[in-house]
Design a protein around this motif. Structure first.
Motif, PDB file in Angstrom:
ATOM      1  N   ILE A  46       0.847  -1.191   0.000  1.00 12.99           N
ATOM      2  CA  ILE A  46       0.000   0.000   0.000  1.00 12.99           C
ATOM      3  C   ILE A  46       0.881   1.239   0.000  1.00 12.99           C
ATOM      4  O   ILE A  46       1.871   1.321   0.740  1.00 12.99           O
ATOM      5  CB  ILE A  46      -0.959   0.033   1.215  1.00 12.99           C
ATOM      6  CG1 ILE A  46      -1.780   1.337   1.217  1.00 12.99           C
ATOM      7  CG2 ILE A  46      -0.194  -0.121   2.527  1.00 12.99           C
ATOM      8  CD1 ILE A  46      -2.854   1.398   2.288  1.00 12.99           C
ATOM      9  N   VAL A  48       0.346   5.260   0.528  1.00 15.49           N
ATOM     10  CA  VAL A  48      -0.631   6.267   0.960  1.00 15.49           C
ATOM     11  C   VAL A  48      -0.119   7.650   0.610  1.00 15.49           C
ATOM     12  O   VAL A  48       0.968   8.050   1.042  1.00 15.49           O
ATOM     13  CB  VAL A  48      -0.902   6.182   2.476  1.00 15.49           C
ATOM     14  CG1 VAL A  48      -1.971   7.200   2.868  1.00 15.49           C
ATOM     15  CG2 VAL A  48      -1.342   4.774   2.872  1.00 15.49           C
ATOM     16  N   VAL A  76      -3.622   4.777  -2.170  1.00 11.83           N
ATOM     17  CA  VAL A  76      -4.726   5.427  -1.455  1.00 11.83           C
ATOM     18  C   VAL A  76      -4.343   6.873  -1.156  1.00 11.83           C
ATOM     19  O   VAL A  76      -3.200   7.155  -0.799  1.00 11.83           O
ATOM     20  CB  VAL A  76      -5.019   4.692  -0.126  1.00 11.83           C
ATOM     21  CG1 VAL A  76      -6.154   5.372   0.629  1.00 11.83           C
ATOM     22  CG2 VAL A  76      -5.339   3.222  -0.382  1.00 11.83           C
ATOM     23  N   THR A  77      -5.285   7.791  -1.312  1.00  8.37           N
ATOM     24  CA  THR A  77      -5.045   9.199  -0.993  1.00  8.37           C
ATOM     25  C   THR A  77      -5.893   9.602   0.205  1.00  8.37           C
ATOM     26  O   THR A  77      -7.079   9.280   0.285  1.00  8.37           O
ATOM     27  CB  THR A  77      -5.392  10.113  -2.187  1.00  8.37           C
ATOM     28  OG1 THR A  77      -4.585   9.759  -3.311  1.00  8.37           O
ATOM     29  CG2 THR A  77      -5.131  11.573  -1.835  1.00  8.37           C
ATOM     30  N   THR A  78      -5.276  10.304   1.153  1.00  4.57           N
ATOM     31  CA  THR A  78      -5.996  10.777   2.331  1.00  4.57           C
ATOM     32  C   THR A  78      -5.467  12.156   2.719  1.00  4.57           C
ATOM     33  O   THR A  78      -4.563  12.697   2.070  1.00  4.57           O
ATOM     34  CB  THR A  78      -5.837   9.782   3.510  1.00  4.57           C
ATOM     35  OG1 THR A  78      -6.685  10.182   4.585  1.00  4.57           O
ATOM     36  CG2 THR A  78      -4.393   9.745   4.007  1.00  4.57           C
ATOM     37  N   HIS A  97      -2.892   9.336  10.169  1.00  6.60           N
ATOM     38  CA  HIS A  97      -3.853   9.150   9.081  1.00  6.60           C
ATOM     39  C   HIS A  97      -3.347   8.129   8.065  1.00  6.60           C
ATOM     40  O   HIS A  97      -4.152   7.374   7.486  1.00  6.60           O
ATOM     41  CB  HIS A  97      -4.147  10.489   8.406  1.00  6.60           C
ATOM     42  CG  HIS A  97      -5.084  11.356   9.190  1.00  6.60           C
ATOM     43  ND1 HIS A  97      -6.449  11.251   9.092  1.00  6.60           N
ATOM     44  CD2 HIS A  97      -4.849  12.321  10.124  1.00  6.60           C
ATOM     45  CE1 HIS A  97      -7.034  12.124   9.913  1.00  6.60           C
ATOM     46  NE2 HIS A  97      -6.076  12.776  10.548  1.00  6.60           N
ATOM     47  N   ARG A  98      -2.053   8.075   7.843  1.00  5.56           N
ATOM     48  CA  ARG A  98      -1.521   7.058   6.928  1.00  5.56           C
ATOM     49  C   ARG A  98      -1.690   5.667   7.529  1.00  5.56           C
ATOM     50  O   ARG A  98      -2.060   4.723   6.837  1.00  5.56           O
ATOM     51  CB  ARG A  98      -0.045   7.348   6.626  1.00  5.56           C
ATOM     52  CG  ARG A  98       0.139   8.500   5.640  1.00  5.56           C
ATOM     53  CD  ARG A  98       1.550   8.611   5.123  1.00  5.56           C
ATOM     54  NE  ARG A  98       2.481   8.973   6.177  1.00  5.56           N
ATOM     55  CZ  ARG A  98       3.540   8.257   6.527  1.00  5.56           C
ATOM     56  NH1 ARG A  98       3.791   7.109   5.916  1.00  5.56           N
ATOM     57  NH2 ARG A  98       4.351   8.665   7.471  1.00  5.56           N
ATOM     58  N   LYS A 100      -3.966   4.768   9.626  1.00  5.75           N
ATOM     59  CA  LYS A 100      -5.396   4.441   9.586  1.00  5.75           C
ATOM     60  C   LYS A 100      -5.758   3.806   8.249  1.00  5.75           C
ATOM     61  O   LYS A 100      -6.509   2.813   8.199  1.00  5.75           O
ATOM     62  CB  LYS A 100      -6.224   5.713   9.820  1.00  5.75           C
ATOM     63  CG  LYS A 100      -7.727   5.464   9.830  1.00  5.75           C
ATOM     64  CD  LYS A 100      -8.486   6.761  10.084  1.00  5.75           C
ATOM     65  CE  LYS A 100      -9.989   6.517  10.061  1.00  5.75           C
ATOM     66  NZ  LYS A 100     -10.757   7.780  10.295  1.00  5.75           N
ATOM     67  N   GLN A 101      -5.231   4.371   7.158  1.00  7.63           N
ATOM     68  CA  GLN A 101      -5.506   3.812   5.836  1.00  7.63           C
ATOM     69  C   GLN A 101      -4.918   2.408   5.693  1.00  7.63           C
ATOM     70  O   GLN A 101      -5.524   1.525   5.078  1.00  7.63           O
ATOM     71  CB  GLN A 101      -4.939   4.730   4.742  1.00  7.63           C
ATOM     72  CG  GLN A 101      -5.596   6.097   4.660  1.00  7.63           C
ATOM     73  CD  GLN A 101      -7.088   6.012   4.385  1.00  7.63           C
ATOM     74  OE1 GLN A 101      -7.531   5.168   3.596  1.00  7.63           O
ATOM     75  NE2 GLN A 101      -7.870   6.867   5.015  1.00  7.63           N
ATOM     76  N   ASN A 104      -7.189   0.014   7.648  1.00  7.20           N
ATOM     77  CA  ASN A 104      -8.457  -0.187   6.937  1.00  7.20           C
ATOM     78  C   ASN A 104      -8.292  -1.155   5.765  1.00  7.20           C
ATOM     79  O   ASN A 104      -9.086  -2.088   5.589  1.00  7.20           O
ATOM     80  CB  ASN A 104      -9.002   1.153   6.434  1.00  7.20           C
ATOM     81  CG  ASN A 104      -9.540   2.031   7.551  1.00  7.20           C
ATOM     82  OD1 ASN A 104      -9.800   1.548   8.648  1.00  7.20           O
ATOM     83  ND2 ASN A 104      -9.700   3.314   7.275  1.00  7.20           N
ATOM     84  N   LEU A 105      -7.251  -0.921   4.960  1.00  7.08           N
ATOM     85  CA  LEU A 105      -7.039  -1.775   3.791  1.00  7.08           C
ATOM     86  C   LEU A 105      -6.654  -3.193   4.213  1.00  7.08           C
ATOM     87  O   LEU A 105      -7.115  -4.170   3.616  1.00  7.08           O
ATOM     88  CB  LEU A 105      -5.962  -1.186   2.887  1.00  7.08           C
ATOM     89  CG  LEU A 105      -5.701  -1.993   1.603  1.00  7.08           C
ATOM     90  CD1 LEU A 105      -6.956  -2.042   0.730  1.00  7.08           C
ATOM     91  CD2 LEU A 105      -4.531  -1.394   0.814  1.00  7.08           C
TER      92      LEU A 105
END
Length: 223
Positions: A46, A48, A76-78, A97-98, A100-101, A104-105
């Motif tokens: 992944i 991010v 993924v972009t956040t 926040h990275r 968290k992504q 989630n994934l």
């Protein structure tokens, strides 16, 4: 793998691929190791992107790098709201926040482990930083079993020194990031890195002493 058992048969590992030399090496080593019969495990990656932090790696390069290793890449972009008042520094918010992504994934894909590219120097520096600034002797564990989800964080590069990774990255022709993080020098970590360089000049065996202390205190594996 022998000392900490970071990988088990049947593991589904998600690698955090920032695009820096450490994460590129981690992905390369895990992808190649996964081709050996035992233990049998699968690897995905992944990357991010932070929309509001100018920290950039060529997506095309990462895609070609992953393709050459036979690894599926998820991009993924956040972002985070910079207008909300907080005492937390941008480095913390970006990292949170990275992560968290990633979590989630990992859960969406059914991964049971997340691999991060922290090396031996990162672990040593974190131990010094936590001792000096936080008042407790701890570090980022090589193996961290999450309590709120069935995921384990592993750091397979824990024995690799940064200087060796840097040399390998040059020999392997790793492409450098397009833009480095603008906040990467605005933290205690840079101060600690400079301090540790002085400590090593005074005591060349300091790395092993600190590592042995962490292991003796059970700080490298957290359940």
């Amino acid at each position: 793998m022998g000392r900490f058992g970071v990988i088990d048969d049947g593991d589904h590992i998600l690698v955090g691929l920032s695009g820096g030399k450490d994460s590129l090496l981690l992905l390369e080593l895990l992808a190649k190791r996964s081709r050996i019969i035992k233990p049998r495990f699968t690897v995905e990656a992944i990357h991010v992107r932070m929309a509001n932090v100018k920290y950039e790696t060529s997506t095309e390069y990462l895609e070609s790098f992953c393709t050459s290793l036979g690894v599926k890449l998820h991009v993924v972009t956040t972002s985070f709201d910079e207008t909300i008042p907080t005492h937390k520094p941008k480095c913390f918010l970006c990292s949170w926040h990275r992560r968290k992504q990633m979590f989630n994934l990992a859960q969406q894909l059914g991964c049971n482990k997340i691999a991060l590219g922290h090396h031996n120097d990162d672990i040593i520096h974190t131990a010094l930083m936590n001792t000096i600034f936080q008042g407790h002797f701890s570090t980022m564990p090589v193996v961290l079993h999450m309590r709120k989800m069935p995921i384990t964080i592993i750091r397979p590069l824990c024995y690799c020194e940064e200087k060796d990774i840097r040399e390998y990255a040059i020999e392997a022709g790793y492409q450098k990031q397009v833009k480095l993080c603008p906040y990467e020098t605005d933290s205690h970590r840079t101060t600690i890195r400079n301090l540790y360089a002085q400590i090593e000049q005074m005591a060349p065996e300091a790395r092993y002493s600190i590592w042995n202390a962490l292991e003796a205190e059970g700080k490298l594996v957290e359940n």
